[in-house]
Design an enzyme around this catalytic site. Structure first.
Site, short mmCIF file in Angstrom:
data_model
loop_
_atom_site.label_atom_id
_atom_site.label_comp_id
_atom_site.label_asym_id
_atom_site.label_seq_id
_atom_site.Cartn_x
_atom_site.Cartn_y
_atom_site.Cartn_z
N ARG A 1 -13.48 11.85 13.89
CA ARG A 1 -12.54 12.59 14.74
C ARG A 1 -12.85 14.08 14.79
O ARG A 1 -12.13 14.83 15.45
CB ARG A 1 -11.11 12.33 14.26
CG ARG A 1 -10.87 12.59 12.79
CD ARG A 1 -9.56 11.98 12.33
NE ARG A 1 -9.36 12.13 10.89
CZ ARG A 1 -9.80 11.29 9.96
NH1 ARG A 1 -10.51 10.23 10.32
NH2 ARG A 1 -9.54 11.48 8.69
N HIS B 1 9.65 14.43 34.29
CA HIS B 1 10.39 13.42 35.05
C HIS B 1 10.39 12.09 34.32
O HIS B 1 10.65 11.05 34.92
CB HIS B 1 9.79 13.29 36.45
CG HIS B 1 9.90 14.58 37.20
ND1 HIS B 1 11.01 14.93 37.94
CD2 HIS B 1 9.06 15.65 37.26
CE1 HIS B 1 10.84 16.14 38.44
NE2 HIS B 1 9.65 16.60 38.04
N GLU C 1 -16.18 -3.17 18.10
CA GLU C 1 -15.94 -2.93 19.52
C GLU C 1 -17.19 -2.35 20.19
O GLU C 1 -17.62 -2.80 21.25
CB GLU C 1 -14.79 -1.92 19.73
CG GLU C 1 -13.42 -2.44 19.37
CD GLU C 1 -13.05 -2.16 17.91
OE1 GLU C 1 -13.97 -2.02 17.06
OE2 GLU C 1 -11.85 -2.09 17.62
N LYS D 1 -20.87 6.45 14.82
CA LYS D 1 -21.34 7.12 13.61
C LYS D 1 -22.00 6.08 12.69
O LYS D 1 -23.09 6.28 12.19
CB LYS D 1 -20.16 7.81 12.92
CG LYS D 1 -20.52 8.48 11.63
CD LYS D 1 -19.34 9.22 11.04
CE LYS D 1 -19.68 9.67 9.62
NZ LYS D 1 -18.59 10.36 8.95
O1 F6P Z 1 -10.90 3.73 13.51
C1 F6P Z 1 -11.65 4.07 12.41
C2 F6P Z 1 -12.90 4.78 12.76
O2 F6P Z 1 -13.69 4.77 11.63
C3 F6P Z 1 -12.69 6.22 13.26
O3 F6P Z 1 -12.47 7.12 12.24
C4 F6P Z 1 -13.94 6.44 14.01
O4 F6P Z 1 -13.85 7.57 14.82
C5 F6P Z 1 -14.04 5.13 14.76
O5 F6P Z 1 -13.61 4.16 13.82
C6 F6P Z 1 -15.39 4.79 15.30
O6 F6P Z 1 -16.35 4.71 14.29
P1 F6P Z 1 -17.89 4.73 14.62
O7 F6P Z 1 -18.21 6.01 15.27
O8 F6P Z 1 -18.58 4.55 13.31
O9 F6P Z 1 -18.18 3.58 15.56
#
Ligand code: F6P
Length: 563
Positions: free
Chosen positions: A280, A396, A224, A218
């Site tokens: 989310r 289980h 990451e 977003k």
């Molecule tokens: O973990 C925080 C967060 O902002 C989430 O709410 C979101 O879904 C995720 O990181 C990934 O964010 P982005 O889509 O901006 O990479």
């Protein structure tokens, strides 16, 4: 509306735990707590038929909760006093219900039919939503038909979604859930973790010439995702050798066109969405591109129709028959009055293997809050801990604790009446008419029955159990559960199921008077990680100004890390 987190002006603005409706529930608890589900069912032969509701193809049986009609009445009173209907309308009207970020939370517009209206700041966003859906569908058709060629002229056979949190969990959950509807010669994979293992293992043995990366973020700033996207870019270029290849092998999904361009992806290959879609709550936006690539545009639209059917039900059904309202209020009863800290989500469907993980972000990032909308500390529990595994595997492993442990763990059982993969039961003495799906569902029904009714001392003794083993074989019962049934795991059913939980989360957040749409709690760790990353490498040890534990861990890591 100045502060969307406050209940409407017609509702009393008292603190939640001093509201008369809250106090009435506490009073009612005194009478309800000792009551056993055995008695409640014995008193009302029709309870299992009465305490049910149905909408958008989902049937909810909530009769195995520790409630009576008075409990429900008091919960509805509480919801009304907290301004649930007004706040629900405010959300659907595109008001800035995410007050700490001053944003609307209009994910319901993502599944609004073409031609309908949903406004944000006076602008009807539905045409924008459908313009993106149409572009996604056109691109999907090109990829699935083989018309979209990679740089060296080969068709795409592998799609790798790079994203994390809402840009990963929704897509991966939906892909797994709807695998039966997927085009099997296109294999869809997911990279999320910054652990290089995730990228290396996911791309092992893939041919870059046949691989399309969908970079989902977003913000397009997430460490990451950008790090993995750079790894993917290098992996591609190493094999395809030419910058021009990026345009054929990378598309982006984001609200940040500038960031996408800066990364080097042509914004012509970008699918947008909007700041009024929370991460989310975004699996049905362009973030669902990998889902659409897997299942095709028609199935994706069927999923959106399922979401929309549940939205309309939530918006218009009376509270008493409203599935998300019932689920949300029962969660409050279990959490705030019966004292349950967690909820186990138990899908009896292998395809829903990632559903509990998906729900963890939806529920806990939304409702894991410690202050009210106006910044006051809460004096009651907010979001419970969600966890789970598909049945029957969980039976289980951890069900022992649910049946006989000391904690109360309300369960959501989810099942489907028709299998997607029928498999006759074989073996000596097998019932010829039986399918493995019948055994799966028999287990679901048996578990919710056992949890509710247990086994009494008299029953255990009647089985000839030696006296010393009676306490061990006793099942107290009185463990609450919901059962959600649908005819079949279809895209429509999945959409309805996700929307059910989205709105249930909203109902809970409204009663708790918290902002279910922000996530400030993830920021501190992110900031510290960035600062710490610079301290782990470099020839000379930097001046470490952490606490003594963190300093020692960093020094130890520096000494031992692979140079
Ligand atoms: O973990 C925080 C967060 O902002 C989430 O709410 C979101 O879904 C995720 O990181 C990934 O964010 P982005 O889509 O901006 O990479």
């Amino acid at each position: 509306m100045a502060d969307q987190l406050a209940p409407d002006q017609s509702a009393p603005t008292a603190r939640l735990t001093t509201r008369p409706q809250w106090l009435a529930l506490q009073q009612h608890l005194v009478a309800m707590k000792p009551r056993h589900l055995r008695e409640l069912f014995a008193e009302d032969a029709r309870r299992g038929e009465r305490m049910t509701a149905e909408a958008a193809g989902l049937y909810l049986d909530f009769s195995k909760n520790r409630i009576d009609d008075e409990t429900l009445r008091l919960l509805f009173d509480l919801a009304k006093a907290c301004g649930l209907r007004e706040r629900r309308d405010a959300m659907f009207n595109g008001e800035k219900v995410n007050a700490t970020e001053q944003r609307a939370a209009l994910h319901v517009a993502l599944r609004a039919p073409a031609g309908s209206r949903m406004n944000v700041d006076g602008h009807n966003v539905v045409p924008d939503v459908h313009a993106v859906l149409d572009r996604m569908a056109a691109f999907t058709d090109q990829v699935r038909s083989g018309e979209w060629k990679g740089h060296s002229g080969k068709a795409i056979r592998h799609v790798v979604n790079i994203g994390i949190g809402g840009s990963d969990l929704g897509p991966v959950m939906a892909y797994e859930a709807l695998r039966d509807y997927s085009q099997r010669d296109i294999d869809v994979r997911f990279v999320s973790n910054i652990d290089g293992t995730d990228f290396i293992e996911t791309t092992r043995r893939l041919d870059p010439a046949e691989t399309l990366f969908v970079v989902c973020s977003k913000t397009f700033t997430t460490l990451e995702t950008l790090t993995n996207a750079h790894a993917a870019r290098a992996w591609c270029l190493q094999s395809l050798g030419d910058e021009a290849a990026i345009a054929r092998h990378f598309v982006a999904v984001s609200t940040n066109a500038e960031g996408v361009a800066k990364f080097g992806i042509d914004t012509a290959n970008m699918f947008g969405f909007w700041d009024w879609v929370g991460g989310r709550y975004s699996m049905d936006s362009a973030i669902g591109l990998s889902t659409m690539l897997a299942i095709g545009a028609e199935h994706f639209h069927a999923m959106l129709a399922g979401f929309h059917a549940m939205d309309e039900h939530f918006r218009s059904a009376p509270l008493e028959r409203n599935l998300p309202v019932l689920m949300g209020l029962l969660a409050i009863w279990n959490n705030n009055f019966l004292g349950a800290d967690t909820v186990a989500v138990l899908p009896y469907a292998q395809y829903l293997t990632r559903f509990p993980a998906y729900l963890q972000q939806l529920t806990m990032e939304s409702n894991g809050k410690h202050v009210t909308g106006d910044g006051k500390p809460v004096d009651y529990q907010t979001g419970p801990i969600y966890w789970g595994e598909p049945g029957t595997n969980g039976q289980h492993s951890f069900y022992q604790l649910i049946h006989q442990g000391t904690r109360l763990v309300p369960c959501d059982f989810i099942g489907f009446c028709q299998p997607l993969n029928p498999l006759p039961v074989r073996g000596d003495g097998a019932d010829e008419a039986a399918d493995q799906h019948d055994l799966l569902m028999a287990n679901l029904f048996a578990q919710s029955e056992a949890l509710a009714f247990g086994k009494t001392v008299a029953q255990v003794e009647a089985e000839g159990t030696p006296a010393r083993l009676v306490p061990h074989r006793l099942f107290e019962g009185n463990r609450p559960s919901n059962t959600i049934l649908a005819e079949r795991l279809t895209p429509h059913a999945l959409g309805a199921l996700v929307a059910l939980y989205e709105h249930s989360v909203f109902v809970q957040g409204t009663v708790w008077n918290i902002d279910s749409f922000d996530q400030w709690g993830v920021e501190l760790g992110k900031q510290l990680a960035i600062r710490t990353a610079n301290e782990l490498t470099g020839a000379n040890e930097p001046d470490l100004a952490h606490d003594s534990s963190t300093n020692t861990l960093i020094r130890r890591y520096r000494k031992t890390r692979t140079p």
